[in-house]
Scaffold this active site. Sequence first.
Site, PDB file in Angstrom:
ATOM      1  N   ASP A 152      -2.085  -1.848  -0.095  1.00 36.58           N
ATOM      2  CA  ASP A 152      -2.735  -1.262  -1.000  1.00 36.58           C
ATOM      3  C   ASP A 152      -3.635  -2.289  -1.820  1.00 36.58           C
ATOM      4  O   ASP A 152      -3.282  -3.449  -2.007  1.00 36.58           O
ATOM      5  CB  ASP A 152      -1.502  -1.033  -2.148  1.00 36.58           C
ATOM      6  CG  ASP A 152      -1.913   0.365  -3.074  1.00 36.58           C
ATOM      7  OD1 ASP A 152      -3.047   0.702  -3.045  1.00 36.58           O
ATOM      8  OD2 ASP A 152      -0.865   0.776  -3.253  1.00 36.58           O
ATOM      9  N   ASP A 177      -7.030   1.461  -3.720  1.00 38.50           N
ATOM     10  CA  ASP A 177      -6.678   1.940  -5.246  1.00 38.50           C
ATOM     11  C   ASP A 177      -7.792   2.334  -6.174  1.00 38.50           C
ATOM     12  O   ASP A 177      -8.752   1.623  -6.178  1.00 38.50           O
ATOM     13  CB  ASP A 177      -5.564   1.037  -5.972  1.00 38.50           C
ATOM     14  CG  ASP A 177      -5.118   1.843  -7.281  1.00 38.50           C
ATOM     15  OD1 ASP A 177      -4.188   2.615  -6.996  1.00 38.50           O
ATOM     16  OD2 ASP A 177      -5.182   1.105  -8.341  1.00 38.50           O
ATOM     17  N   GLU A 192      -8.451   6.234  -2.819  1.00 40.26           N
ATOM     18  CA  GLU A 192      -7.766   6.787  -3.897  1.00 40.26           C
ATOM     19  C   GLU A 192      -8.920   7.451  -4.610  1.00 40.26           C
ATOM     20  O   GLU A 192      -9.471   6.607  -5.401  1.00 40.26           O
ATOM     21  CB  GLU A 192      -6.913   6.343  -4.709  1.00 40.26           C
ATOM     22  CG  GLU A 192      -6.020   7.256  -5.782  1.00 40.26           C
ATOM     23  CD  GLU A 192      -5.310   6.291  -6.780  1.00 40.26           C
ATOM     24  OE1 GLU A 192      -4.436   7.011  -7.411  1.00 40.26           O
ATOM     25  OE2 GLU A 192      -5.572   5.209  -7.066  1.00 40.26           O
ATOM     26  N   HIS A 221       2.906   8.403  -4.702  1.00 44.03           N
ATOM     27  CA  HIS A 221       3.732   7.946  -5.623  1.00 44.03           C
ATOM     28  C   HIS A 221       3.467   8.154  -6.976  1.00 44.03           C
ATOM     29  O   HIS A 221       4.022   7.507  -7.870  1.00 44.03           O
ATOM     30  CB  HIS A 221       3.398   6.239  -5.365  1.00 44.03           C
ATOM     31  CG  HIS A 221       2.217   6.037  -5.681  1.00 44.03           C
ATOM     32  ND1 HIS A 221       1.034   6.352  -4.955  1.00 44.03           N
ATOM     33  CD2 HIS A 221       1.429   5.127  -6.754  1.00 44.03           C
ATOM     34  CE1 HIS A 221      -0.030   5.974  -5.428  1.00 44.03           C
ATOM     35  NE2 HIS A 221       0.277   4.982  -6.207  1.00 44.03           N
ATOM     36  N   ASP A 222       2.292   8.931  -7.267  1.00 43.01           N
ATOM     37  CA  ASP A 222       2.093   9.233  -8.617  1.00 43.01           C
ATOM     38  C   ASP A 222       2.304  10.898  -8.975  1.00 43.01           C
ATOM     39  O   ASP A 222       2.053  11.307 -10.101  1.00 43.01           O
ATOM     40  CB  ASP A 222       0.460   9.374  -8.744  1.00 43.01           C
ATOM     41  CG  ASP A 222       0.114   7.672  -9.104  1.00 43.01           C
ATOM     42  OD1 ASP A 222       0.951   6.832  -9.244  1.00 43.01           O
ATOM     43  OD2 ASP A 222      -1.209   7.398  -8.401  1.00 43.01           O
TER      44      ASP A 222
END
Length: 516
Positions: free
Chosen positions: A38, A145, A209, A287-288
């Site tokens: 990440d 990210d 992302e 994960h969000d």
Amino acid sequence: MGYDISNYEAVYPPYGTVEDVEKLIKACHENNMKLILDLVVNHTSNQHAWFKESRSSKDNPKRDWYFWRPARYDEGGNRMPPTNWRSYFAGSTWTWDDLTQEYYLHLYDESQPDLNWENKECRSAIYDSAMRFWLDKGIDGFRVDTVNKYSKYVDFLDAPVTDPGSAVQPAAQFWCNGPRIHEFIREMKSQVLSKYRTFDGLPVVTIGELSMTPDPEGVLKYVSAKNKELDMIFQFDITHLGQGPPGSDSKYDFTAWDLPQMKQIVAKWQSFIDGTDGWSTVFCENHDNGRSISRFGSDAPEWREKSAKMLAVCFAAQTGTLFLYQGQEIGMINAPREWGIEKYHDVESQKYWKEAVRLADNGSDPTRKERVMRGLQLMARDHARLPFPWDDSFNGGFSEGQPWMRVHESYREINAKLQEKEADSVLSFWKLLLQLRKEHKDVFVYGTFELLDTANLSTFVYKKHYRGKTALVAVNFTAEHQPAPETDGSRLLLSSYLESTQDKLQPFEGRIYISY
């Protein structure tokens, strides 16, 4: 939760060491696997050495590596932030620093000050410390990210007032997909990423992302091969189903949705690369967001496994690179609804809750607490961050110590060790489904998408086409029997049930038919 990085060249000690990562890279490559990390470079921690230098004085060489601005003052002489922008996590995007008597910008938490990509020295340091350091160790790429937030409109104008009762306003138009964003990403590609190859000689991969970008043409700018930016992106319409706009005060005001809405989202992003040089991703968890079973199926004990397999069929047959989020392969579900707010540890959950309490208690929004709690129970980021249950031992075998969140009470029924032994488990079904996806990758991975029966509220039916080959996918999103689709002589390739009836889709059943 790992997104306030204090040192790009180290590992958080409870997780291990840089040497552990080097061993992991080596072991992955020895087993013909690739490892991506990440890449979090929109912001650092306020404990990062760069920020400590930046805040030490107004004339520090790194002062301009972050965004510092003087205060404004209202008619009464009260100090005010430089803009009225609302943070992702409620409240202002600006925090006052007593030492230098200025505000610094943070789109997220105050512990996460935004880096100033306008500063070339800052960008160079990012490339060296956050990227080359790990690429030189042999990693195979990055999940990037917040990739479309590096470029801000630096005149820092106030956002229009859309919430008259609040001092802060949604302002994504000023810091999302900004004026230099494609320049920055192309520079990252040309100066850093293009210089590296994976262990088997292929280019390293990037998956961006990409939030708040609902326009396919806007997304294509990032993934078009000729633009030389990103290989693919995560676009979040599917995981935001039922949510309010990200970063807004209504994010956790759950809005009931129906199946045609999901179909339209899938159809839109399945077809946006048709006839282009771009590529896409397929996913329904990350994960969000809350777990897909609890949001899109049923996490009731009698339907949990059926829902997990149904959703697996629905998404694994779609075009693009498929991503599974940890725990999805064993059918993990949301935290129990009985958990109180004190069990939710994520910074976003806590800040939205505090805002709800304040607005409910002062009478400006009396039902806010109930609405936000309902939204958090379904969609909070905490659900996807529960410890993974490896077996039925203490803490699900995750840790002998105290994990950051308690383990889900279901760990004795939902764990990897148990499912590895069961031929009909969710894990075993995923293994079968992924094998079929590889065997028929022409139609599943690369096929064109055709949505059928758009208005049906109960079943999701679509076709995939590749040259003379067609796959028919039929999925029942209800706990009732539903009519099966016309198969036109196609053979049944897979059902999520051990026994399938010809004329009815069973509750939460998914099927795939193939014809040549």
